[in-house]
Design a protein around this motif. Structure first.
Motif, PDB file in Angstrom:
ATOM      1  N   GLU A 164     -46.656  16.202  37.980  1.00  0.00           N
ATOM      2  CA  GLU A 164     -46.436  15.106  37.034  1.00  0.00           C
ATOM      3  C   GLU A 164     -47.216  15.312  35.743  1.00  0.00           C
ATOM      4  O   GLU A 164     -46.742  14.953  34.654  1.00  0.00           O
ATOM      5  N   ARG A 165     -48.396  15.873  35.845  1.00  0.00           N
ATOM      6  CA  ARG A 165     -49.245  16.108  34.677  1.00  0.00           C
ATOM      7  C   ARG A 165     -48.508  16.948  33.633  1.00  0.00           C
ATOM      8  O   ARG A 165     -48.621  16.696  32.426  1.00  0.00           O
ATOM      9  N   ILE A 166     -47.738  17.926  34.098  1.00  0.00           N
ATOM     10  CA  ILE A 166     -46.972  18.785  33.183  1.00  0.00           C
ATOM     11  C   ILE A 166     -45.957  17.943  32.402  1.00  0.00           C
ATOM     12  O   ILE A 166     -45.848  18.049  31.174  1.00  0.00           O
ATOM     13  N   LEU A 167     -45.227  17.098  33.110  1.00  0.00           N
ATOM     14  CA  LEU A 167     -44.193  16.287  32.466  1.00  0.00           C
ATOM     15  C   LEU A 167     -44.805  15.267  31.505  1.00  0.00           C
ATOM     16  O   LEU A 167     -44.255  15.001  30.428  1.00  0.00           O
ATOM     17  N   LYS A 168     -45.936  14.694  31.903  1.00  0.00           N
ATOM     18  CA  LYS A 168     -46.602  13.724  31.013  1.00  0.00           C
ATOM     19  C   LYS A 168     -47.017  14.399  29.713  1.00  0.00           C
ATOM     20  O   LYS A 168     -46.820  13.847  28.617  1.00  0.00           O
ATOM     21  N   LYS A 169     -47.589  15.583  29.819  1.00  0.00           N
ATOM     22  CA  LYS A 169     -48.044  16.280  28.612  1.00  0.00           C
ATOM     23  C   LYS A 169     -46.863  16.728  27.742  1.00  0.00           C
ATOM     24  O   LYS A 169     -47.007  16.835  26.507  1.00  0.00           O
ATOM     25  N   LEU A 170     -45.736  16.992  28.375  1.00  0.00           N
ATOM     26  CA  LEU A 170     -44.543  17.367  27.614  1.00  0.00           C
ATOM     27  C   LEU A 170     -43.826  16.144  27.039  1.00  0.00           C
ATOM     28  O   LEU A 170     -42.897  16.294  26.250  1.00  0.00           O
ATOM     29  N   GLY A 171     -44.244  14.947  27.457  1.00  0.00           N
ATOM     30  CA  GLY A 171     -43.622  13.732  26.960  1.00  0.00           C
ATOM     31  C   GLY A 171     -42.231  13.488  27.503  1.00  0.00           C
ATOM     32  O   GLY A 171     -41.382  12.895  26.836  1.00  0.00           O
ATOM     33  N   LEU A 172     -41.984  13.930  28.739  1.00  0.00           N
ATOM     34  CA  LEU A 172     -40.669  13.773  29.362  1.00  0.00           C
ATOM     35  C   LEU A 172     -40.713  12.644  30.395  1.00  0.00           C
ATOM     36  O   LEU A 172     -41.612  12.603  31.242  1.00  0.00           O
ATOM     37  N   ALA A 173     -39.747  11.747  30.320  1.00  0.00           N
ATOM     38  CA  ALA A 173     -39.656  10.646  31.279  1.00  0.00           C
ATOM     39  C   ALA A 173     -39.184  11.168  32.634  1.00  0.00           C
ATOM     40  O   ALA A 173     -38.342  12.071  32.707  1.00  0.00           O
ATOM     41  N   TYR A 174     -39.701  10.566  33.699  1.00  0.00           N
ATOM     42  CA  TYR A 174     -39.340  11.035  35.042  1.00  0.00           C
ATOM     43  C   TYR A 174     -39.579   9.916  36.047  1.00  0.00           C
ATOM     44  O   TYR A 174     -40.193   8.890  35.731  1.00  0.00           O
ATOM     45  N   HIS A 175     -39.088  10.125  37.252  1.00  0.00           N
ATOM     46  CA  HIS A 175     -39.495   9.249  38.349  1.00  0.00           C
ATOM     47  C   HIS A 175     -39.790  10.108  39.578  1.00  0.00           C
ATOM     48  O   HIS A 175     -39.368  11.265  39.672  1.00  0.00           O
ATOM     49  N   VAL A 176     -40.546   9.528  40.516  1.00  0.00           N
ATOM     50  CA  VAL A 176     -40.939  10.211  41.743  1.00  0.00           C
ATOM     51  C   VAL A 176     -40.307   9.479  42.913  1.00  0.00           C
ATOM     52  O   VAL A 176     -40.370   8.242  42.984  1.00  0.00           O
TER      53      VAL A 176
END
Length: 433
Positions: free
Chosen positions: A308-320
């Protein structure tokens, strides 16, 4: 591999739980029956071998006393024949038993959603804001082809469908993404590994791909070699400690690797035929952990957080989401999938899958440690994508696209991208200008 000793103590529990993973009661009954047969044959064989040892002693004593040993010799010969016959039966039963055990999936962890497929998966959290465009967003393949940085047509000419050339800034974007991922994982305590891309059948068995999923991989056709192209770095990373005892004080061990992954995509005809989502060859940054059993579920949450840290830093929305018993992979006891927002499709798509296999893979690969009492125990192994690189590139192209067809580079990637902040037709592929 499941523990047959535990299965014997509570067969109904295993029947009930494995039924949620599609295992028929009849299949388990066959395994229990074979297990009973093999144990009975082992007992008979051991009894006869003990008898043979006794007879051998009688023969030796008779010879020392210069007495006739003809009857004892004849008895030993008959025992030998009986032992050979039982050994043949045991080998046949053992092979059938081991084959059926090897096809059993892992037991689902208590509390995960029970159901046949993704329809009962449970969303744990949703993170980030999905972008709002004042224009109709394009699919990543259209963006990439428009810029000239993705070339599916020439890849099909050279290799066939589900392959791609990354060109110019497309190749550099892929490289920037995976270098960024590796650096981030190393900050979290992972040791980078560059593993083999070809592995033997024992390694594929160890992580659960063989024997059940041979149709999903590419094997080298060579009589002198037993090699398979890796479907994921999970295979060489998990098997790094195969047939070894890891010192307890070294646990947990974290490793990460960038490798290509090769998959035949058997059974996926008609699914995601365009774009970077379902390829025969793709890059992936993998995370693998070896832990003590009591720590493995805390480590699963940490691993999911690493992705998740990768996606947060890339500014990409996601869900788990937590996968249901019917949607999990063969070796997993519990799996968290991370799905990234894809604007053109207006849905979340899988970009990472983080699983705790408990001791399922460790039993198959014989990876152990000694507990506080000095007793050998199996480690727990975990694996997760951190992330699938091509899918990350696809998400960047779609989420950072501009109306004029250009793509803004996520701020965190600019240092990895030679300072370039935007991909345009003018700078994307020099030989196209």
């Amino acid at each position: 591999m499941l523990d047959i000793k535990k299965m014997r103590t509570n067969p109904d529990f295993y029947r009930e739980r494995l039924a949620t993973r599609g295992v028929a009661v009849e299949d388990l009954d066959d395994i229990f029956s074979l297990d009973e047969q093999r144990r009975d044959l082992i007992k008979q064989t051991e009894t006869l071998k003990a008898k043979r040892n006794d007879v051998s002693k009688e023969i030796a004593q008779a010879k020392r006393n210069k007495e006739s040993a003809d009857d004892a010799i004849a008895a030993m010969q008959q025992v030998g024949k009986d032992v050979k016959k039982l050994d043949e039966q045991l080998n046949e039963v053992e092979a059938d038993f081991q084959n059926k055990m090897a096809h059993l999936p892992n037991m689902p962890h208590e509390g995960i959603p029970v159901g046949p497929d993704e329809s009962v998966n449970v969303e744990l959290r949703k993170v980030g804001e999905t972008p709002n465009f004042n224009f109709e967003p394009k699919a990543h393949w259209d963006i990439g082809e428009g810029l000239g940085i993705l070339d599916f047509e020439r890849a099909a000419k050279v290799s066939g469908a589900r392959f791609v050339y990354y060109v110019g800034l497309g190749a550099q974007l892929e490289r920037a993404v995976y270098n960024f991922m590796l650096d981030e994982h190393m900050k979290e305590g992972y040791t980078e590994v560059l593993p083999p891309y070809l592995v033997n059948s024992k390694a594929m068995y160890g992580t659960g791909q063989f024997p059940k999923f041979k149709q999903d991989v590419y094997q080298i056709e060579n009589e002198d070699q037993d090699l398979t192209m890796i479907p994921t770095a999970e295979v060489p990373l998990t098997n790094y400690f195969a047939n070894e005892v890891i010192p307890a004080e070294k646990l947990p061990v974290y490793v990460t690797a960038l490798t290509p992954s090769f998959r035949s995509e058997a059974g996926s005809a008609g699914r995601d035929t365009r774009g970077l989502i379902r390829m025969h060859q793709f890059n992936k940054v993998e995370m693998v952990k070896y832990t003590k059993p009591e720590d493995s579920y805390a480590e699963l949450e940490k691993m999911t957080g690493n992705a998740e840290r990768i996606l947060k830093k890339l500014g990409l929305a996601y869900h788990v989401i937590t996968l249901s018993t019917g949607d999990m992979g063969f070796s997993a006891a519990e799996t968290h999938d991370i799905e990234v927002w894809m604007p053109e499709q207006n849905i979340y798509r899988e970009i990472s899958s983080c699983s705790n296999t408990e001791d399922f893979q460790a039993r198959r690969a014989h990876i152990q440690y000694r507990d506080d009492n000095g007793k050998l125990q199996y480690v727990n192994t975990l694996n997760g994508s951190g992330l699938a690189v091509g899918r990350t590139v696809a998400a960047i192209l779609e989420n950072y696209q501009n109306e004029d067809g250009s793509v803004t580079v996520p701020e965190v990637l600019v240092p990895y991208f030679h300072g370039i902040e935007k991909i345009t037709k003018d700078n994307a592929v020099p030989f196209n200008n």
